[in-house]
Design an enzyme around this catalytic site. Structure first.
Site, PDB file in Angstrom:
ATOM      1  N   SER A  19      22.106 -27.638  -4.763  1.00 43.66           N
ATOM      2  CA  SER A  19      22.729 -28.798  -5.399  1.00 43.66           C
ATOM      3  C   SER A  19      21.686 -29.581  -6.175  1.00 43.66           C
ATOM      4  O   SER A  19      20.480 -29.476  -5.925  1.00 43.66           O
ATOM      5  CB  SER A  19      23.396 -29.708  -4.357  1.00 43.66           C
ATOM      6  OG  SER A  19      22.434 -30.326  -3.535  1.00 43.66           O
ATOM      7  N   ASP A 239       9.538 -29.996  -5.888  1.00 43.66           N
ATOM      8  CA  ASP A 239      10.215 -30.915  -4.972  1.00 43.66           C
ATOM      9  C   ASP A 239       9.484 -31.067  -3.646  1.00 43.66           C
ATOM     10  O   ASP A 239       9.492 -32.154  -3.050  1.00 43.66           O
ATOM     11  CB  ASP A 239      11.684 -30.516  -4.769  1.00 43.66           C
ATOM     12  CG  ASP A 239      11.886 -29.072  -4.339  1.00 43.66           C
ATOM     13  OD1 ASP A 239      10.897 -28.362  -4.071  1.00 43.66           O
ATOM     14  OD2 ASP A 239      13.060 -28.638  -4.301  1.00 43.66           O
TER      15      ASP A 239
END
Length: 484
Positions: A19, A239
């Protein structure tokens, strides 16, 4: 009224393997708040050419998120690592980026090692073996028409930043996952590139976290309704690098586990560990904020459970975890780092097959499979934290768990039990918080890395799990895997 004036808003574009989200972070004196502006699915597509990322849908989600975010002082983009887009001489994208789970790199590492042995490659780059590393993807792409036409390679967050700003760059923390960066110099390894015939001219100039990355293009301002100028800031665009920057540690004696589709478990160091023993243990040296090194091991992570849940028709996860907590622990465990679990599909059957092959009881119900997965992840976390301390000579007193796995109380408690150390769980949206904090620091609103972590610790919800029982049962389970 004055408090509102002192708070500045930032948009964090945070893209994960399943996502994407655009989060709005509000930063002020003693204040750090995060709200979700927009969340969207990241759904890979299998084409006749293989597994691809739908990067156009991702970009549309980013634009929708910026529209929902409203006025912001800056934008930053982070995502998963290694994957990239190829651009032609006009700067146009040459097809959807290849997904790291695509099979095109099968057999490629062995070809690379025939030219540059694995030991020499590790000594030069400090990067663990993973079949999808960018280096192997580049070698796999040789001879294709698309690669022949390529004049620029942009990693995923750099590609989206380019579309937002029109300016090209290669952010360092993500570049360090390409297996083309020397972690000692924090620059390209020309030795590796030359030996393997890779043209480093494909890459845009390196950027560091906090560097300016351009301004939102007029067309982007028009589509999102934002008033310019809006700067885009290079953040720690891997990330995991952003997530580690938001670990609420009080000193250097901590391990971290960034949990989600993957579990990234390891230490924050000031220098890489490039020993042969480290290579054999499959630890990686990726670059972090402010000269730090993320010394960690990749573990398959909650991908194992996500794939099972998908196979079972998406049952209620909360109920499934409640049932799993009632299943006796450590009846069966699998190696959560095994590459055999990398591809999607048939995950419950593959876990059952692994248990059968190792002579352990075969989990049958969804609750039993779920307990096997969580026990196996906790065991993998234990092994990674223990091995990292030993190899780096860096003892720790606490394990910080950040990311999506912080919502899984059973996994957090099992990790504390397995490691024999307290686990501090939170924040859940660590990557987005790290993204926001680097932007805020670039504008002078927060201080050094330690100051960023103090702000996270004071403002975010954290849960502490104390270890229960002794670790003998975990050592026995570890021995079962070692005997396979």
């Amino acid at each position: 009224m004055s408090a509102a004036v002192d708070v500045t808003s930032y948009a964090a574009v945070d893209l994960g393997a399943s996502s994407g989200r655009v989060m709005v972070g509000r930063v002020g004196p003693g204040r750090l708040e995060l709200t979700e502006a927009h969340r969207f699915r990241n759904r890979p597509v299998r084409t006749p050419d293989g597994l691809r990322w739908d990067v156009l849908a991702l970009y549309a989600g980013v634009l929708d998120g910026l529209r929902a975010a409203g006025p912001v002082a800056s934008v930053g983009v982070d995502s998963w690592a290694v994957d990239h887009g190829l651009l032609d001489a006009d700067g146009a994208l040459l097809g959807n980026p290849v997904h790291y789970r695509d099979a095109r790199t099968e057999g490629v590492p062995e070809k690379v090692w025939a030219t540059l042995p694995a030991g020499e490659l590790y000594a030069a780059t400090g990067l663990q073996y993973a079949p999808f590393n960018t280096l192997y993807q580049l070698v796999a792409a040789r001879g294709t028409a698309q690669f022949a036409a390529a004049r620029r390679l942009l990693l995923i967050p750099d590609l989206l930043t380019y579309w937002l700003t029109g300016e090209q760059g290669t952010e360092l923390t993500n570049a360090s996952t390409t297996q083309l960066i020397d972690p000692r110099t924090r620059d390209w390894s020309r030795q590796v590139a030359d030996r393997l015939g890779i043209d480093l001219g494909l890459f845009a100039p390196l950027r560091r976290p906090g560097d300016p990355a351009g301004l939102l293009r007029p067309e982007v301002l028009e589509e999102t309704g934002l008033s310019g100028p809006v700067p885009v800031t290079a953040v720690a665009s891997h990330d995991t690098a952003s997530a580690v920057a938001a670990v609420p540690a009080s000193d250097e004696r901590f391990a971290y586990i960034c949990t989600g589709t993957w579990s990234l478990a390891g230490l924050e160091l000031t220098a890489p560990v490039l020993s042969e023993e480290s290579r054999a243990a499959n630890f990686t040296n990726e670059l972090g904020l402010d000269g730090t090194v993320r010394y960690l091991r990749n573990i398959m992570g909650l991908w194992l459970l996500q794939e099972c849940v998908r196979d079972w028709g998406d049952p209620d996860l909360g109920g499934l975890l409640t049932e799993a907590a009632r299943v006796p622990g450590l009846r069966s465990v699998v190696d959560a780092g095994d590459a055999s679990f990398l591809a999607p599909g048939r995950m419950p059957e593959r876990i059952a097959e692994a248990c059968r092959a190792s002579g352990q009881p075969v989990p049958e119900s969804p609750a039993e499979v779920t307990r096997c997965i969580l026990d196996s992840l906790a065991l993998a976390h234990r092994r990674a934290v223990a091995d990292a301390q030993r190899l780096a000579g860096h003892p720790v007193d606490v394990v910080h768990v950040v990311g999506g796995g912080t919502r899984n109380a059973l996994l957090c408690q099992l990790t504390a039990d397995a490691c024999g150390l307290p686990v501090v769980a939170g924040p859940t949206e660590a990557a987005a918080l790290g993204n926001v904090l680097v932007q805020a620091r670039a504008q002078g609103l927060v201080g050094d890395l330690a100051g960023m972590r103090r702000l996270v610790s004071r403002t975010q919800s954290l849960t502490r799990y104390e270890p229960t029982g002794d670790t003998a049962r975990w050592r026995a389970a570890e021995a079962r895997l070692a005997d396979r």
